[in-house]
Design a protein around this motif. Structure first.
Motif, PDB file in Angstrom:
ATOM      1  N   UNK A 102       0.857  -1.188   0.000  1.00 55.16           N
ATOM      2  CA  UNK A 102       0.000   0.000   0.000  1.00 55.16           C
ATOM      3  C   UNK A 102       0.894   1.239   0.000  1.00 55.16           C
ATOM      4  N   UNK A 103       1.208   1.716  -1.204  1.00 55.92           N
ATOM      5  CA  UNK A 103       2.162   2.815  -1.351  1.00 55.92           C
ATOM      6  C   UNK A 103       1.672   4.119  -0.747  1.00 55.92           C
ATOM      7  N   UNK A 104       0.383   4.385  -0.836  1.00 58.24           N
ATOM      8  CA  UNK A 104      -0.160   5.615  -0.229  1.00 58.24           C
ATOM      9  C   UNK A 104       0.049   5.601   1.282  1.00 58.24           C
ATOM     10  N   UNK A 105      -0.150   4.447   1.889  1.00 62.05           N
ATOM     11  CA  UNK A 105       0.026   4.338   3.341  1.00 62.05           C
ATOM     12  C   UNK A 105       1.497   4.509   3.715  1.00 62.05           C
ATOM     13  N   UNK A 106       2.388   3.952   2.908  1.00 57.92           N
ATOM     14  CA  UNK A 106       3.825   4.135   3.159  1.00 57.92           C
ATOM     15  C   UNK A 106       4.201   5.612   3.069  1.00 57.92           C
ATOM     16  N   UNK A 107       3.599   6.314   2.108  1.00 63.42           N
ATOM     17  CA  UNK A 107       3.865   7.742   1.933  1.00 63.42           C
ATOM     18  C   UNK A 107       3.375   8.538   3.149  1.00 63.42           C
TER      19      UNK A 107
END
Length: 142
Positions: A127-132
């Protein structure tokens, strides 16, 4: 919130914490939101479940309701940012800034958001948005 809604909410949270997925829990939390439309925690939970189920448009609507009902809820703000990022919408900076202020002001909110992010990445590791968002909130200088 009446006793039935409270017990539905508690049971839904317990089922989630036991590892149950969003597909079976979304109807439960939709029902809670229908019965108690001013329950910001229910809207926040529903938004999170929609995010886990890759339904960012529905998550945006639920998160917007949660933020409107409780503008001081850091997790509701985080959910709104995630939904906006997953939908490719602009305007996330304002919500990140407010979430940052809230978690700086209250360590219990910081701990809750940090735990939720870690748990979200366990359920959805790519989940790239969450990592961001995790980086923005907890590693702001990197």
């Amino acid at each position: 919130m009446n006793r039935t809604v409270e017990s539905l909410f508690s049971t839904g949270i317990e089922r989630y914490q036991a590892g149950e997925g969003p597909d079976t829990l979304i109807p439960v939390f939709k029902d809670i939101c229908d019965r108690a439309p001013k329950n910001s925690n229910a809207w926040t939970s529903l938004a999170w479940l929609y995010l886990l189920a890759d339904k960012p448009a529905l998550a945006t609507k639920a998160a917007q309701k949660a933020v409107k009902l409780n503008p001081q809820d850091a997790q509701a703000r985080v959910n709104l940012v995630l939904a906006m990022l997953d939908e490719g919408k602009k305007g996330v900076r304002e919500h990140i800034d407010i979430a940052m202020q809230l978690i700086i002001a209250a360590s219990e909110l910081r701990d809750e958001v940090k735990e939720n992010i870690a748990e979200g990445l366990e359920r959805k590791p790519e989940w790239n948005s969450l990592k961001k968002v995790q980086k923005w909130l907890f590693e702001p200088d990197s």
